[in-house]
Design a protein around this motif. Structure first.
Motif, PDB file in Angstrom:
ATOM      1  N   ASP A  83       0.832  -1.212   0.000  1.00  0.00           N
ATOM      2  CA  ASP A  83       0.000   0.000   0.000  1.00  0.00           C
ATOM      3  C   ASP A  83       0.863   1.257   0.000  1.00  0.00           C
ATOM      4  O   ASP A  83       0.546   2.232  -0.693  1.00  0.00           O
ATOM      5  CB  ASP A  83      -0.934   0.020   1.207  1.00  0.00           C
ATOM      6  CG  ASP A  83      -2.094  -0.929   1.048  1.00  0.00           C
ATOM      7  OD1 ASP A  83      -2.318  -1.410  -0.080  1.00  0.00           O
ATOM      8  OD2 ASP A  83      -2.769  -1.190   2.060  1.00  0.00           O
ATOM      9  N   LEU A  87       0.781   4.064  -2.841  1.00  0.00           N
ATOM     10  CA  LEU A  87       0.510   5.464  -2.518  1.00  0.00           C
ATOM     11  C   LEU A  87       1.645   6.372  -2.965  1.00  0.00           C
ATOM     12  O   LEU A  87       1.422   7.504  -3.385  1.00  0.00           O
ATOM     13  CB  LEU A  87       0.269   5.636  -1.024  1.00  0.00           C
ATOM     14  CG  LEU A  87      -1.071   5.148  -0.508  1.00  0.00           C
ATOM     15  CD1 LEU A  87      -1.128   5.262   0.997  1.00  0.00           C
ATOM     16  CD2 LEU A  87      -2.201   5.921  -1.149  1.00  0.00           C
ATOM     17  N   PHE A  99      -3.385   6.634   5.042  1.00  0.00           N
ATOM     18  CA  PHE A  99      -2.487   5.493   5.250  1.00  0.00           C
ATOM     19  C   PHE A  99      -1.966   5.483   6.687  1.00  0.00           C
ATOM     20  O   PHE A  99      -1.888   4.424   7.315  1.00  0.00           O
ATOM     21  CB  PHE A  99      -1.316   5.537   4.262  1.00  0.00           C
ATOM     22  CG  PHE A  99      -0.327   4.437   4.478  1.00  0.00           C
ATOM     23  CD1 PHE A  99      -0.603   3.150   4.057  1.00  0.00           C
ATOM     24  CD2 PHE A  99       0.875   4.687   5.099  1.00  0.00           C
ATOM     25  CE1 PHE A  99       0.301   2.125   4.261  1.00  0.00           C
ATOM     26  CE2 PHE A  99       1.790   3.673   5.312  1.00  0.00           C
ATOM     27  CZ  PHE A  99       1.511   2.390   4.885  1.00  0.00           C
TER      28      PHE A  99
END
Length: 187
Positions: A83, A87, A99
């Motif tokens: 992730d 991002l 996040f």
């Protein structure tokens, strides 16, 4: 008189060193944290304190509890890493705070489960109890997320604190569990 209040602090820092050494093979990081919480909990119930023998015995008990103590945290960390990469490549302006909040929530859940584990409990039951406890104890995840954020800030300011910062993190998780345990019937 000074030894009385300084001994728990010294045990906490010594536990941080033990946790770091046990976490060097990355897949054993979460089992080491669970063992650290177990050692601290047993110490508050009249245990022998933080010794290498006591910590290794707790680590062996945690590692025998099943493969989910190894696989689930490693999978969550891999997912967070992917992730973060996504991002970094395609994230918008609000992606960073989202996040950080998701990572803090997962860290709080992981710390809560690490402190709540007892011998003989299945990890699925520990996770379910942690989720069920949130409405009744809404500040516990906030406190654990704050302690994780404080640990991250300390490590950002001085990376050498990695030697000891895991001990106070385990202490924060254990303190929230002894304050209002998920499993009150077990010692």
């Amino acid at each position: 008189m000074r030894r009385f209040w300084f001994a728990p602090f010294a045990d906490c820092l010594l536990l941080g060193v033990f946790l770091l050494l046990a976490s060097l093979p990355v897949v054993t990081a979460y089992p080491a944290l669970v063992a650290g919480c177990t050692v601290l909990r047993e110490q508050t119930h009249g245990g022998a304190g933080v010794t290498p023998r006591h910590f290794l015995a707790a680590l062996r008990r945690v590692l025998r509890s099943g493969p989910s103590v190894w696989l689930a945290p490693a999978g969550v960390l891999a997912l967070l890493w992917l992730d973060a990469l996504a991002l970094d490549a395609h994230g918008g302006p609000g992606a960073g705070p989202a996040f950080a909040i998701a990572a803090a929530a997962l860290a709080a859940l992981g710390l809560r489960c690490a402190a709540a584990w007892r011998d003989g409990l299945r990890w699925r039951a520990v996770l379910a109890a942690a989720f069920r406890s949130v409405p009744g104890q809404p500040l516990v995840p906030v406190l654990l997320a704050g302690s994780t954020a404080a640990a991250v800030v300390l490590l950002t300011m001085s990376p050498v604190l990695l030697l000891v910062v895991l001990g106070p993190l385990a202490l924060a998780a254990t303190a929230t569990d002894t304050w209002r345990p998920l499993h009150p019937r077990t010692p």
